[in-house]
Design a protein around this motif. Sequence first.
Motif, PDB file in Angstrom:
ATOM      1  N   LEU A   1       2.765  -5.520  16.374  1.00  0.00           N
ATOM      2  CA  LEU A   1       3.977  -4.726  16.155  1.00  0.00           C
ATOM      3  C   LEU A   1       4.046  -3.622  17.192  1.00  0.00           C
ATOM      4  N   GLN A   2       5.169  -3.543  17.879  1.00  0.00           N
ATOM      5  CA  GLN A   2       5.352  -2.500  18.881  1.00  0.00           C
ATOM      6  C   GLN A   2       6.251  -1.391  18.372  1.00  0.00           C
ATOM      7  N   ARG A   3       7.219  -1.764  17.529  1.00  0.00           N
ATOM      8  CA  ARG A   3       8.176  -0.777  17.043  1.00  0.00           C
ATOM      9  C   ARG A   3       8.594  -1.157  15.634  1.00  0.00           C
ATOM     10  N   VAL A   4       8.712  -0.160  14.762  1.00  0.00           N
ATOM     11  CA  VAL A   4       9.172  -0.371  13.398  1.00  0.00           C
ATOM     12  C   VAL A   4      10.397   0.505  13.175  1.00  0.00           C
ATOM     13  N   GLN A   5      11.467  -0.148  12.783  1.00  0.00           N
ATOM     14  CA  GLN A   5      12.705   0.563  12.476  1.00  0.00           C
ATOM     15  C   GLN A   5      12.990   0.366  10.991  1.00  0.00           C
ATOM     16  N   ILE A   6      13.344   1.449  10.314  1.00  0.00           N
ATOM     17  CA  ILE A   6      13.648   1.390   8.889  1.00  0.00           C
ATOM     18  C   ILE A   6      15.124   1.694   8.705  1.00  0.00           C
ATOM     19  N   GLU A   7      15.819   0.760   8.078  1.00  0.00           N
ATOM     20  CA  GLU A   7      17.231   0.948   7.766  1.00  0.00           C
ATOM     21  C   GLU A   7      17.358   1.153   6.260  1.00  0.00           C
ATOM     22  N   ILE A   8      17.929   2.280   5.861  1.00  0.00           N
ATOM     23  CA  ILE A   8      18.191   2.521   4.443  1.00  0.00           C
ATOM     24  C   ILE A   8      19.521   1.855   4.098  1.00  0.00           C
ATOM     25  N   VAL A   9      19.500   1.010   3.086  1.00  0.00           N
ATOM     26  CA  VAL A   9      20.702   0.306   2.651  1.00  0.00           C
ATOM     27  C   VAL A   9      20.933   0.584   1.166  1.00  0.00           C
ATOM     28  N   TRP A  10      22.189   0.515   0.774  1.00  0.00           N
ATOM     29  CA  TRP A  10      22.547   0.820  -0.618  1.00  0.00           C
ATOM     30  C   TRP A  10      23.266  -0.325  -1.315  1.00  0.00           C
ATOM     31  N   ASP A  11      23.422  -1.443  -0.624  1.00  0.00           N
ATOM     32  CA  ASP A  11      24.145  -2.553  -1.208  1.00  0.00           C
ATOM     33  C   ASP A  11      23.257  -3.782  -1.208  1.00  0.00           C
TER      34      ASP A  11
ATOM     35  N   LEU B   1       6.854   6.804  -9.545  1.00  0.00           N
ATOM     36  CA  LEU B   1       6.676   5.699 -10.475  1.00  0.00           C
ATOM     37  C   LEU B   1       5.284   5.097 -10.433  1.00  0.00           C
ATOM     38  N   GLY B   2       4.548   5.327  -9.335  1.00  0.00           N
ATOM     39  CA  GLY B   2       3.223   4.742  -9.204  1.00  0.00           C
ATOM     40  C   GLY B   2       3.264   3.237  -9.018  1.00  0.00           C
ATOM     41  N   ILE B   3       4.357   2.734  -8.453  1.00  0.00           N
ATOM     42  CA  ILE B   3       4.530   1.301  -8.210  1.00  0.00           C
ATOM     43  C   ILE B   3       4.798   1.128  -6.723  1.00  0.00           C
ATOM     44  N   ASN B   4       4.195   0.115  -6.118  1.00  0.00           N
ATOM     45  CA  ASN B   4       4.414  -0.080  -4.686  1.00  0.00           C
ATOM     46  C   ASN B   4       5.851  -0.529  -4.425  1.00  0.00           C
ATOM     47  N   ILE B   5       6.316  -0.266  -3.205  1.00  0.00           N
ATOM     48  CA  ILE B   5       7.727  -0.492  -2.858  1.00  0.00           C
ATOM     49  C   ILE B   5       8.111  -1.965  -2.812  1.00  0.00           C
ATOM     50  N   VAL B   6       7.144  -2.864  -2.627  1.00  0.00           N
ATOM     51  CA  VAL B   6       7.444  -4.301  -2.637  1.00  0.00           C
ATOM     52  C   VAL B   6       7.686  -4.752  -4.070  1.00  0.00           C
ATOM     53  N   ASP B   7       6.743  -4.471  -4.965  1.00  0.00           N
ATOM     54  CA  ASP B   7       6.881  -4.891  -6.356  1.00  0.00           C
ATOM     55  C   ASP B   7       8.023  -4.154  -7.052  1.00  0.00           C
TER      56      ASP B   7
ATOM     57  N   TYR C   1       9.126  10.733   2.673  1.00  0.00           N
ATOM     58  CA  TYR C   1       7.730  10.480   2.323  1.00  0.00           C
ATOM     59  C   TYR C   1       7.433   8.982   2.390  1.00  0.00           C
ATOM     60  N   ILE C   2       8.297   8.170   1.796  1.00  0.00           N
ATOM     61  CA  ILE C   2       8.108   6.726   1.782  1.00  0.00           C
ATOM     62  C   ILE C   2       8.208   6.162   3.197  1.00  0.00           C
ATOM     63  N   LYS C   3       9.179   6.617   3.982  1.00  0.00           N
ATOM     64  CA  LYS C   3       9.314   6.120   5.358  1.00  0.00           C
ATOM     65  C   LYS C   3       8.091   6.480   6.196  1.00  0.00           C
ATOM     66  N   ARG C   4       7.562   7.688   6.044  1.00  0.00           N
ATOM     67  CA  ARG C   4       6.349   8.074   6.789  1.00  0.00           C
ATOM     68  C   ARG C   4       5.187   7.143   6.440  1.00  0.00           C
ATOM     69  N   ASN C   5       5.043   6.823   5.165  1.00  0.00           N
ATOM     70  CA  ASN C   5       3.950   5.953   4.750  1.00  0.00           C
ATOM     71  C   ASN C   5       4.154   4.521   5.218  1.00  0.00           C
TER      72      ASN C   5
ATOM     73  N   HIS D   1       0.822  -1.216   0.000  1.00  0.00           N
ATOM     74  CA  HIS D   1       0.000   0.000   0.000  1.00  0.00           C
ATOM     75  C   HIS D   1       0.855   1.266   0.000  1.00  0.00           C
ATOM     76  N   VAL D   2       2.176   1.095  -0.001  1.00  0.00           N
ATOM     77  CA  VAL D   2       3.101   2.242  -0.050  1.00  0.00           C
ATOM     78  C   VAL D   2       3.680   2.302  -1.454  1.00  0.00           C
ATOM     79  N   ASP D   3       3.329   3.353  -2.172  1.00  0.00           N
ATOM     80  CA  ASP D   3       3.825   3.540  -3.534  1.00  0.00           C
ATOM     81  C   ASP D   3       5.000   4.495  -3.566  1.00  0.00           C
ATOM     82  N   ASP D   4       5.871   4.298  -4.528  1.00  0.00           N
ATOM     83  CA  ASP D   4       6.835   5.319  -4.912  1.00  0.00           C
ATOM     84  C   ASP D   4       6.024   6.261  -5.796  1.00  0.00           C
TER      85      ASP D   4
END
Length: 110
Positions: free
Chosen positions: A72-82, A21-27, A57-61, A15-18
């Motif tokens: 779920l009690q806590r959600v942590q988002i790690e940005i990775v580049w590799d 691109l109009g494409i969800n972040i999973v696909d 924007y994406i992290k907020r969504n 349900h979170v789109d980029d």
Amino acid sequence: MPKPIRKQIADILRHVDDPELGINIVDLGLIYGLQFDEGDLTIQLTMTTPACPLSDYIKRNIHKVTGQVKGLQRVQIEIVWDPPWSPQMMEPEVRSRGFRQPPQYASQYT
């Protein structure tokens, strides 16, 4: 993470789109990993480009939709580049519908 929880989280993250691109972040292939430990979820996420103006924007969504997951009690988002993201990381069905490179700037979303 048990498969039912992993599937539920992946379905919710669809349900979170980029917005460029109009494409969800999973696909789109931006989710590199999901780790669940006693109510804590860590999401390893990448962006289509290191200079992506939409990362906040994406992290907020992501936080908004994962708030719907029971237990779920806590959600942590790690940005990775590799490894660096490429269109080959998209779901094949989505990629086959055509892909346009994201515009350089998308200030209307930030």
